[in-house]
Design a protein around this motif. Structure first.
Motif, short mmCIF file in Angstrom:
data_model
loop_
_atom_site.label_atom_id
_atom_site.label_comp_id
_atom_site.label_asym_id
_atom_site.label_seq_id
_atom_site.Cartn_x
_atom_site.Cartn_y
_atom_site.Cartn_z
N ARG A 92 0.82 -1.19 0.00
CA ARG A 92 0.00 0.00 0.00
C ARG A 92 0.87 1.25 0.00
N GLY A 175 -4.43 21.15 10.50
CA GLY A 175 -4.93 21.20 9.13
C GLY A 175 -3.79 21.32 8.12
N GLU A 176 -2.60 21.67 8.60
CA GLU A 176 -1.43 21.73 7.72
C GLU A 176 -0.88 20.31 7.53
N GLN A 270 -6.10 9.91 14.54
CA GLN A 270 -7.00 10.07 13.39
C GLN A 270 -7.55 11.49 13.33
N SER A 273 -4.90 14.03 12.58
CA SER A 273 -4.09 13.67 11.41
C SER A 273 -2.61 13.51 11.71
N PRO A 275 0.54 11.10 11.72
CA PRO A 275 0.93 9.82 11.11
C PRO A 275 1.71 8.95 12.08
N ARG A 279 -1.98 4.69 13.62
CA ARG A 279 -2.58 4.72 12.29
C ARG A 279 -1.93 3.68 11.38
N ASP B 53 -5.33 8.07 1.52
CA ASP B 53 -4.65 8.23 0.24
C ASP B 53 -4.92 6.97 -0.60
N ARG B 206 4.56 11.71 -3.24
CA ARG B 206 3.65 11.03 -2.34
C ARG B 206 4.33 10.74 -1.02
N GLN B 210 -0.05 10.15 4.14
CA GLN B 210 -0.10 11.56 4.53
C GLN B 210 -0.56 12.47 3.41
N GLU B 231 -2.74 19.29 -3.95
CA GLU B 231 -2.26 18.39 -2.90
C GLU B 231 -3.46 17.68 -2.29
N ARG B 233 -4.48 15.95 0.75
CA ARG B 233 -3.92 15.82 2.10
C ARG B 233 -4.81 14.89 2.92
N VAL B 234 -4.19 13.88 3.52
CA VAL B 234 -4.95 12.88 4.27
C VAL B 234 -5.31 13.43 5.65
N ILE B 235 -6.61 13.57 5.88
CA ILE B 235 -7.14 13.92 7.20
C ILE B 235 -8.20 12.86 7.46
N ASN B 249 -6.95 25.82 5.81
CA ASN B 249 -5.82 24.98 5.42
C ASN B 249 -6.16 24.10 4.23
N VAL B 250 -7.45 23.74 4.14
CA VAL B 250 -7.92 22.88 3.06
C VAL B 250 -9.03 23.64 2.35
#
Lengths: 325, 517
Positions: A92, A175-176, A270, A273, A275, A279, B53, B206, B210, B231, B233-235, B249-250
Motif C-alpha cells: 500500500r 490542518g497543515e 486520526q 491527522s 501519522p 494509524r 490516500d 507522495r 499523509q 495536494e 492531504r490525508v485527514i 488549510n484545506v
C-alpha cells in the motif's frame, strides 16, 4: 541442569527470557488473530469487486500477495525475516515496514512524552491538593476534574476543541501537512499541542487518583508524624517525605500509561491527522497487510516490555527499600 | 459495493454531531462570505482533504474511491465522459464502427506524450488492452473487454478492435481509469511508485498515508489546467476536514455522509449536492428459499415504502430509484407492481406463495462500510414486519460482509452498489447467466439474457432506451432485487475555489478546470 538452574536463578536472565516468551506469544497471537478476521488482502483491496475475479485472476493475486503458501510457511517465513531485520513490505505504502516505523514511531514517541509530561503536571498537583484536605471543597474540585478527565471521551474533547478553535480563532495547525520535528520545529510543536492536551487530560485523571490515594496513605504513617515532631517544615514534609514515599505507585501508573501510549492513540491520531504508529496498525488491519500489522505490533510489544523494565529499574532509584531487597 | 467506501468509516456520525453543537457554542461565524465571485485566475495550489490516500497507484487494480479519482487526473483513457456522462473522445480522437458492428476502428490523437516524455501510439493501446484482458494481470476491468477478440495496431495512430459480438457498451467501458492507457514499456512495479500517464496532471510526490501531490502537465493535449498543483492531504476524520476547511488549510473536499455535509454548510462552506449513480438496494438471492418464489419477493416489494427508508435512514437526502440510475437511461421509479406501499397486496402475494402466515428472510448488513447501512436495515425490518415478513438481520464487520457477499452466502443483503454510466456495464455482469457477478445477483432468465444481448447489439440510442426500459421493468416485475434510493455526494469548497463541476460518478476530472484565487 546446572545451566538451566543458573539461568532460572539469575533474576536478570529470567526477566529477559520471560520477556522473549511474551514477545513470541504476541507474535503467534497476532498471526492467528489476523487470519481469523474475515477477508484478506485481495478482498480488502478490491472490496466486493473481488467477486468478479476469475479463478485465474484470483490465483494470480494470491501468488502476488503470498497467500498461496501454507500458514506454517507464512509464519516461519515472516519470523525468520524479522529475526534477520526484515520486517516486511507494505504494498500500500510502497515502503518497508522498517521505513514506515522509523517515520511513525518518533511521532508516537513525541506525542507520548508530551502527553505524559502534561498529565503529570496536571495530575500530581491536583492529587496533592485533593489529599491535603480530604472531603473538603478543594478535594471535591480535584475529584471533579479527575472524574471529567476519566469520563469525557478523547474523541469528543478532540473534535470539539478542533471545531471551536478552527471556527473562532482560525487556529488549526493540524490542518497543515504534518511537519516532522526535524523539518519545522515550531509547526511540529503546534501540531502536538492539542493532541497532547487531550491525551494528557485523560491520563491526568488516573494519575491524580493514584497520587491522592498514595499521599493519604503515606501521611498516616508514623515516620511522617516523627518528621513533623522533629520540626520539618510543611513544604519539605510535603515534597520530600510524603510525595517521595508516595512515588512508587505513581511511577507504576505513569509507566503503564506511557506503555499504552506507545501502542498509538489511534482515535486522537486520526482526528488530529498525526501519522503515528496507531494509524500504521489501523491501515495495516484495514488493508489486511499481515506483515505490517504483525511486525508493528511486535515492535509495540517490545516497546511495552522495555518501558516496564525501565519502570522496574526506576523503583530502585526512587525507593531505597527496593534497593535493599 | 461502491468502490472505496471502505475507506470511510469510524465515528464520523457522532463526531459530526459533536461538531455541530460545538459550532453552535462558538457562535457559528457566518457573518462574512468574502469574494463571492472571485475572478478565475491561473496558478496556485489547491489542497483537497481526503480521508485516505490511494491504496494503490496502479490504475488497472484501483477500486478504492480515492485511488480511482486521484489516478483519473493522471492517466488518460481512450474515451471519456463529459459532465452529463456522455461518451466523448479521449486519447481516441474519433472512431468508426463497421455496419455489422464487429469491427471498431479507433483513430488516436497525435502528438500525445507520457509524463516520461515517450510518445503515445497504437502499440501502447494494443499492449494495454492485451494486458488488461490477460487474466494473469488480474485487472479489474478484464470482463469489460469480453467482447473483444483481438486488437490490431493498424498503423501508428490507428487501432482496430475485432469483436465477437457487437457491443454498444464498449466505448463507455473504455472511459474508466481501470482502462487507463499505459506505456508499453511500463511495469506494475514501476508504476506503483512512479505513475506515468497522459492526463491533465502529472504525479509529483507522495508521502504514504499523509499526502499525494500532482502538478500541471504542460504537455497535456487538452486545455492546460489553471492550477499549478493539487495536494491531496490525508485527514482521516471527515469532521476534522471540515475544521481544516474553516481554518483555511484545506479548500476542497468530497463527503458522502449527509451529517458531515450539514456541518460543512453550517460552517459557511459552499456545498454542492450531486445525485450519484450508486444505489441503495435490498439484494434478494432468488436461488435460496423462500426467495425462490417470485410471490414472496413481490410481497417484500409491496411491503416496503422506499421513501420511508430514505427518510429514516438517510434524513431524506436522496431520491427514490428503480434499477437503472444512469441519467440517460434512468428507470421510472413508479414503474413496478407496487409503486407505493400496499400491505393488502403484500398479503395477497404471500397467500399466492402458500405462506399466508408469513416468512423469515435472513439479511446480511455491513457495519461501517457506509454510514446508513444499519439504519436502512432496521427500517426495512420494521416495515416488513407489518407484512408478516421477518427480516433477520446479521450485522457484520465489513470484511466479514464482503466475504459472504462474494460467496453469495446470503438470502438478502442490504447493499450500496456502484452504478455505471452505461446500463449494460452496470447490470449485464449481474443479470446475464454468464455475467461474472451473476452468482451474487442470484437471478437470471432467458428473457433477460436475450434483452441484454439486444441492448449490446443496438447502437441507436432511442432503441437502446426502449430495451433497457424493458430490462428495468422485467427486473421490477420479478422483484429480482428491491431498489430503494440513490444518495448524493457533497462537494464542499471554500469561497476561493471556482470552476469545478461535480459528476454523478464522483469523478474529480474537472479539477482540470478549477481555479483558486
Amino acid at each position: 541442569m546446572t545451566a538451566v538452574r543458573a539461568i532460572t536463578s539469575n533474576p536478570v536472565l529470567r526477566r529477559i527470557l520471560s520477556s522473549l516468551g511474551t514477545l513470541l506469544g504476541v507474535a503467534i497471537f497476532v498471526f492467528v488473530m489476523l487470519r481469523a478476521i474475515p477477508g484478506n488482502q485481495i478482498t480488502a483491496g478490491l472490496g466486493t469487486e473481488a467477486a468478479a475475479l476469475t479463478p485465474a485472476q484470483r490465483a494470480a493475486l494470491e501468488a502476488y500477495y503470498g497467500l498461496d503458501k501454507p500458514l506454517v510457511v507464512q509464519f516461519f517465513g515472516w519470523l525468520g525475516n524479522v529475526l534477520t531485520g526484515n520486517l516486511g513490505y507494505s504494498s500500500r505504502a510502497q515502503e518497508s515496514v522498517l521505513e514506515l516505523t522509523s517515520q511513525s514511531l518518533p511521532v508516537t514517541l513525541e506525542l507520548a512524552v508530551f502527553s505524559i509530561v502534561l498529565a503529570l503536571l496536571i495530575g500530581i498537583p491536583l492529587g496533592m491538593l485533593s489529599a491535603s484536605k480530604p472531603d473538603s471543597p478543594r478535594d471535591a474540585f480535584g475529584q471533579t476534574v479527575g472524574l471529567l478527565g476519566l469520563s469525557i471521551p478523547a474523541f469528543l474533547l478532540a473534535t470539539a476543541l478542533l471545531a471551536i478553535l478552527s471556527s473562532t480563532l482560525r487556529f488549526n495547525p493540524n490542518g497543515e501537512a504534518y511537519a516532522y520535528l526535524t523539518d519545522n520545529l515550531l509547526l511540529n510543536l503546534q501540531q502536538m499541542l492539542l493532541p497532547s492536551l487531550v491525551l494528557g487530560f485523560g491520563i491526568a485523571a488516573p494519575i491524580m487518583r493514584t497520587t491522592r490515594t498514595a499521599v493519604l496513605e503515606v501521611r498516616g504513617n508514623d515516620f511522617i508524624r516523627t518528621a513533623r515532631a522533629k520540626g520539618v517544615g510543611p513544604r519539605r514534609l510535603q515534597f520530600r517525605h510524603v510525595l517521595g514515599n508516595a512515588l512508587v505507585p505513581i511511577v507504576t501508573m505513569t509507566g503503564l500509561q506511557f506503555g499504552y501510549l506507545l501502542g498509538g492513540a489511534v482515535v486522537v491520531e486520526q482526528i488530529f491527522s498525526l501519522p503515528g504508529i496507531g494509524r500504521q496498525v489501523l491501515l495495516g488491519i484495514q488493508q489486511k497487510e499481515y506483515a505490517v500489522v504483525q511486525s508493528t505490533v511486535l515492535l509495540i510489544a517490545l516497546a511495552f516490555v522495555i518501558v516496564n523494565l525501565l519502570t522496574d529499574l526506576l523503583y530502585r532509584v526512587i525507593d531505597p527499600r527496593v534497593r535493599a531487597e | 459495493m461502491i468502490a472505496g467506501s471502505h475507506a470511510r468509516r469510524g465515528f464520523t456520525a457522532v463526531a459530526g454531531l459533536v461538531m455541530a453543537s460545538a459550532l453552535v457554542v462558538s457562535g457559528c461565524s457566518s457573518t462574512t462570505n468574502p469574494a463571492q465571485s472571485a475572478p478565475a485566475s491561473t496558478g496556485g495550489t489547491l489542497v483537497v482533504g481526503v480521508t485516505s490516500d490511494p491504496d494503490t497507484l496502479f490504475p488497472w487494480k484501483a477500486t478504492q474511491f480515492q485511488a480511482v479519482n486521484i489516478l483519473q487526473t493522471i492517466y488518460g483513457t481512450l474515451t471519456e465522459f463529459d459532465k452529463d456522462l456522455n461518451v466523448v473522445p479521449g486519447l481516441a480522437e474519433s472512431w468508426d464502427t463497421s455496419t455489422d458492428g464487429l469491427t471498431v476502428t479507433l483513430h488516436l490523437r497525435k502528438g500525445v506524450t507520457f509524463d516520461d516524455g515517450s510518445a503515445f501510439d497504437s502499440a501502447d493501446v494494443k499492449s494495454s488492452l492485451d494486458k488488461i484482458k490477460d487474466e494473469k494481470t488480474a485487472a479489474v476491468a478484464a470482463a469489460s473487454l469480453a467482447s473483444v477478440k483481438s486488437v490490431d495496431a493498424t498503423d501508428a495512430n490507428t487501432v482496430t478492435l475485432h469483436l465477437t459480438t457487437p457491443d454498444a457498451g464498449l466505448l463507455a467501458n473504455l472511459a474508466t481509469v481501470n482502462m487507463a492507457m499505459l506505456s508499453s514499456d511500463d511495469t506494475e512495479a514501476g508504476l506503483n511508485t512512479t505513475p506515468n500517464g497522459t492526463g491533465a496532471f502529472k504525479f509529483s510526490d507522495r508521502k504514504a498515508s499523509q499526502s499525494m501531490t500532482i502538478v500541471r502537465n504542460d504537455a497535456y493535449w487538452g486545455a492546460k489546467t489553471k492550477l499549478d498543483k493539487v495536494e491531496f492531504r490525508v485527514i482521516p476524520d471527515e469532521s476534522s476536514i471540515v475544521s481544516a476547511m474553516q481554518s483555511g488549510n484545506v479548500q476542497f473536499a468530497v463527503f458522502d455522509d449527509p451529517l458531515v455535509a450539514q456541518t460543512a454548510e453550517a460552517a459557511s462552506l459552499n456545498v454542492a449536492k450531486t445525485p450519484q449513480l450508486s444505489y441503495h438496494v435490498l439484494q434478494l438471492n432468488a436461488r435460496k428459499a423462500p426467495l425462490t418464489d417470485v410471490n414472496v419477493r413481490l410481497a417484500m416489494q409491496c411491503a416496503i415504502d422506499r421513501q420511508q427508508v430514505l427518510d429514516t435512514a438517510a434524513a431524506g437526502e436522496g431520491q427514490v430509484t428503480g434499477p437503472i440510475t444512469s441519467p440517460a437511461f434512468r428507470s421510472d421509479p413508479a414503474s413496478r407492481p407496487c409503486p407505493t406501499r400496499d400491505l393488502t397486496k403484500a398479503a395477497e402475494y404471500l397467500a399466492k406463495a402458500g405462506k399466508p402466515d408469513g416468512v423469515t428472510v435472513k439479511a446480511i448488513v455491513s457495519q461501517g462500510e457506509y454510514s446508513t447501512s444499519v439504519n436502512e436495515a432496521q427500517n426495512l425490518k420494521a416495515q416488513l414486519a407489518d407484512a408478516k415478513i421477518t427480516l433477520d438481520l446479521d450485522v457484520l464487520e465489513s470484511g466479514a460482509y464482503v466475504d459472504k457477499w462474494i460467496a453469495a452466502d446470503f438470502e438478502a443483503a442490504v447493499a450500496l452498489n456502484g452504478g455505471r454510466p452505461d446500463p449494460d456495464g452496470a447490470y449485464s455482469r449481474y443479470f446475464t447467466s454468464t455475467g461474472n457477478l451473476n452468482k451474487v445477483a442470484g437471478y437470471s432468465s432467458p428473457e433477460l439474457d436475450q434483452l441484454f444481448a439486444q441492448g449490446r447489439q443496438t447502437s441507436d440510442l432511442a432503441k437502446r432506451k426502449e430495451i433497457y426500459t424493458q430490462i428495468s421493468n422485467n427486473l421490477e416485475d420479478n422483484a429480482v432485487w428491491i431498489w430503494m434510493f440513490t444518495s448524493y455526494t457533497y462537494t464542499a469548497t471554500t469561497s476561493k475555489v471556482s470552476g469545478f463541476t461535480p459528476m454523478a460518478n464522483s469523478s474529480l476530472q474537472y479539477l482540470r478546470e478549477t481555479s483558486i484565487s
